[in-house]
Structure formats: C-alpha cells, structure tokens
Design an enzyme around this catalytic site. Sequence first.
Site, PDB file in Angstrom:
ATOM      1  N   ASP A   1       5.155 -16.575   8.177  1.00 52.54           N
ATOM      2  CA  ASP A   1       5.213 -15.116   8.027  1.00 52.54           C
ATOM      3  C   ASP A   1       3.949 -14.618   7.322  1.00 52.54           C
ATOM      4  OD1 ASP A   1       6.131 -12.538   7.988  1.00 52.54           O
ATOM      5  OD2 ASP A   1       7.726 -12.878   6.522  1.00 52.54           O
TER       6      ASP A   1
ATOM      7  N   ASP B   1      -6.047  -7.993   9.720  1.00 55.71           N
ATOM      8  CA  ASP B   1      -7.495  -7.795   9.593  1.00 55.71           C
ATOM      9  C   ASP B   1      -8.135  -7.671  10.980  1.00 55.71           C
ATOM     10  OD1 ASP B   1     -10.179  -7.857   8.495  1.00 55.71           O
ATOM     11  OD2 ASP B   1      -9.298  -8.849   6.752  1.00 55.71           O
TER      12      ASP B   1
ATOM     13  N   LYS C   1       1.736 -12.367   8.281  1.00 57.49           N
ATOM     14  CA  LYS C   1       1.455 -10.921   8.432  1.00 57.49           C
ATOM     15  C   LYS C   1      -0.040 -10.640   8.397  1.00 57.49           C
ATOM     16  CE  LYS C   1       5.822  -9.353   6.425  1.00 57.49           C
ATOM     17  NZ  LYS C   1       6.226 -10.572   5.677  1.00 57.49           N
TER      18      LYS C   1
HETATM   19  P1  5BU Z   1      15.247 -11.702   1.577  1.00 54.59           P
HETATM   20  O1  5BU Z   1      15.341 -12.595   0.424  1.00 54.59           O
HETATM   21  O2  5BU Z   1      16.386 -11.928   2.617  1.00 54.59           O
HETATM   22  O3  5BU Z   1      15.140 -10.250   1.169  1.00 54.59           O
HETATM   23  O4  5BU Z   1      13.883 -12.117   2.303  1.00 54.59           O
HETATM   24  C1  5BU Z   1      13.383 -11.468   3.437  1.00 54.59           C
HETATM   25  C2  5BU Z   1      12.166 -12.148   3.974  1.00 54.59           C
HETATM   26  O5  5BU Z   1      11.726 -11.441   5.133  1.00 54.59           O
HETATM   27  C3  5BU Z   1      10.983 -12.172   3.024  1.00 54.59           C
HETATM   28  O6  5BU Z   1      10.295 -13.375   3.219  1.00 54.59           O
HETATM   29  C4  5BU Z   1      10.118 -11.016   3.448  1.00 54.59           C
HETATM   30  O7  5BU Z   1       8.750 -11.274   3.240  1.00 54.59           O
HETATM   31  C5  5BU Z   1      10.410 -10.922   4.914  1.00 54.59           C
HETATM   32  N1  5BU Z   1      10.364  -9.527   5.428  1.00 54.59           N
HETATM   33  C6  5BU Z   1      11.211  -8.523   5.020  1.00 54.59           C
HETATM   34  O8  5BU Z   1      12.080  -8.745   4.181  1.00 54.59           O
HETATM   35  N2  5BU Z   1      11.105  -7.281   5.546  1.00 54.59           N
HETATM   36  C7  5BU Z   1      10.185  -6.955   6.460  1.00 54.59           C
HETATM   37  O9  5BU Z   1      10.150  -5.822   6.940  1.00 54.59           O
HETATM   38  C8  5BU Z   1       9.314  -7.998   6.871  1.00 54.59           C
HETATM   39  C9  5BU Z   1       9.425  -9.257   6.362  1.00 54.59           C
HETATM   40 BR1  5BU Z   1       8.054  -7.590   8.133  1.00 54.59          BR
END
Ligand code: 5BU
Length: 453
Positions: free
Chosen positions: A295, A300, A297
Amino acid sequence: MENKKDFFLECYKHGIMKFGQFTLKSGIESPFYVDLRPLASDPKILINLAKYLLEMLPLDNFDLICGVPYAALPMATAMSLESHLPLIIKRKEAKQYGTKKLIEGLYSKGQNCLLVEDVITSGKSLLETIPEIENEGIKVSDVVVVLDRGQGGKELLEKKGYRVHTLFTIQEVCGILKEEGHLLDEEIERINTFLAGNIVKFEEKKRYSYQQKLTTNDHSVAQIILNLAIEKKSNLIASADVLTTKELLELAEKVGPHIVALKTHIDILSDFDMEKTIIPLKEIAKKHNFLLMEDRKFADIGNTQELQFGHGIYKIAEWADFVTSQVIGGYESLDCFRNVGVVAIIGMSSKGTLTDNNYQTEALNIAMSHPNVFGGVAQKKLPENILLFTPGVNLESKGDSKGQQYNTPEHVFQNLHTDFIIVGRGIYKSTDIEKSALQYKIEGWNAYENSLK
Ligand code: 5BU
C-alpha cells in the site's frame, strides 16, 4: 444498394447502438446510447451511407459541404467524393498560431454550405457550429443528419429557419430492431418513456458475482485474486500495519488461510531486510495462497515513481503482486507498474479527504483507461470492470481519533458493491488474531452473498 432497413441492420452490426443504462453528458440517464463513429472504419458502409444521404438532398442548392467535427468528418468527405461538392473543414478550435483560421479549404463569401452531422439530440451543438461558419460569410440553409435521437433538435433548428434532413429517426430504428427481435418489450417501453420526455426508472442493477467479474476484468492480477476469492470463499485483505518483521510474519502465518491478500506498509518496519523479511513472507504467502499488496500510494511523476518502485531498500517491484498508487501524477505516471497490478486511489476513507466527487470522476477516468490498473480504492460504487477495494472496515468501532471512518462489511457490500474489504486494526489489534480473521472472512463472505440477492 440494399434497402434502407437492411442498410441500417448492416450498420447496427458495428455496435453503433447499445441498450441499457447510460449517463448522458447532461447527466440524464438514457436507455440507449448511439455512436456512429465505427461506421467510418467500414469503407463499403461509409460509401453507401454517403449515397443514402445525398439521395435525400436538393444537391443543386449547395456549393460546399462540411462535416461537424469529428464524427461527421469522414461522412462529409465520402459525400464530397461521391457528389463532387467541394469539402471545407471546420476546426473545433481556431488554430493558436499562424492564420488562426477556423475554416480550412477553398471557399468564397456567399457560397451555400451543406452541413453534415452524425446524430442530432438537442440541436445545441449544431446551433453553436452554424454561426461559426456563417461568421466567415458562408451561408447555411440545410443540415443533413444520419440519426435523429428524437429529443427536439430537429424542431429547434427548423424553428430557426434551417432545413433538417434525417436519414433515420430513433423511433424508426427501434421499430426495425424490435421487428428483428433485438429489443425486449421492456426496453422499448423505457425508450418510449424517455423519448416522451419522462424520466426513466431503471431497476437497481444487481452487482456482479466474482465469476461474472472474471469475464469483465482481464488483468492477470484481477484473474488471480478473483479466483482466490472463489476458491477460499474469502474477500478479506488483512492490513499488516505492524512495526517489526517478527510481528509481520506471525500475523501472516495466522491470517494466511483466511485472506486473499496481505496488505503491507513496508516502510513502517523498523528492521526491514530483504532476506529476513521478504523471503519468509513470500514463503508464507505461497504456503497459504495469498497475494502481497504493498500500500505504497505512489504520488509522484512517472520517473520518480519508477525509481521508488524498483530501487531503494524495499525494491517493491521484486516482491509485490500489486501496489496502490494515487493518480494525481496523471495517466503516464502509472506506466512504470508494468509487471504488477495497480489499485488506484479514487477516494479515501478519512474525514475531510480532498477526494471530492470531481476528483473521483477524473481519477476514475485515468484508472479505467490505464492497462496496468485493475482496481480502485473507494468509498463508493465503481463500474463493474474495475475491482473495488474498500478500507475503513471494522465490526466494532465507528472510527478512531485520527480521522479514520469505519463501516461494517454488510454496509460496504450492500451499498457500495465492494469486492474486497481491507481490515487493519480489527484484526491485528485483536486478542485472538486468527479468530478475528476468520470472523471477518465469514462476515465478508456472507455480506457478499447477501449483496448478490
Ligand atoms: P484500519 O486499522 O482498518 O483503520 O487500517 C486501514 C488500512 O487501510 C491502513 O493501512 C490505511 O493506510 C489503509 N487505508 C485506509 O484506511 N483508508 C484509505 O482510504 C486508504 C487506505 Br486509500
């Protein structure tokens, strides 16, 4: 030449009309969609089309012929070759340099020009084009149109004093298609409702199953993850937001049997090491049959993303099956992810995100058109030919103190038609990680099955 009906059926074979639910430029939902551009690629059809159009017209009245760009350009060209009416070309925008001409070709003031258009809808685009030609001192008295969509354009132009000749009307072609069994009664009913100026009610579209998505998503990673979902009866991606290799590997081992992918943020590990982190992680992934989703993201320009993807200490290109990327750098910034799949960030789950509707529309346009992209992260429905990954999923909590917002699996499958849920703290913070992973897997799968009904 064959008769007009057979000619239309020949044209129809080129996919010029589609029936279903389409959003027009104006935002209105239409039960049909017309695009005559494919006809230009069939020389036999193009020349016959030119003949049909010319047959309807008082040709002696005209000194010039001009197509409305772009769809009618080849049509006007074919008509010019057939009738020997000299062709002029209207630019979409005046040239920015040199002569700044809007009309190209040889003409003199006072000549009468026949205008050619592929489809007439409201007539507005013709009413913009005609004055641009008239401003050059050229007269326009007649417009010839291949298909009248029956939405008032012909009448509007006639009110303004132009003669409009149409080869086909939508009513006529729908009649032909009905006769030939290409249209269902309910489709005809919707078309009639639409043409009478009423809003068409479409049934809520059923979501596609993973099996159906296998036929609409041909990216190799999409095929693998969809097959894994079917095989493991799981749509769960566990997010491994842990800080050491030991925790990462332990988590992977516990959740492995229940997930289709493990999502990493590899740069939060304090002890990353290619040998000690990635090699064992790959082995666990192989053993339990799941993919690795980094992930990262990326956000650039293409060149920098290419370096970040392939180099540095993490060398993501060497081990990730797919990565996430923003599309803020534009279409070409995604070219570097050639050997993996990309899940594009369309909309974020956090409070106050800047990914508003406008941004999401533009981002989706890039994502949908790029061959490396097979999925999107979003908190809303996406088209069926891109897989939807939804983070911000938790059974217990509504959010955290840092802006994260949560929904349940039931909610996201039912309302967003999500394909894969991403769960972080709901699993890795739990006292019994394996049990939680199993619970999310079951909840996710049940929610998916309910959303198919
Ligand atoms: P959580 O602990 O379930 O809140 O983690 C969510 C994961 O998904 C975390 O690694 C974020 O970086 C990732 N994420 C997110 O929560 N929301 C988004 O919109 C995106 C990625 Br894009």
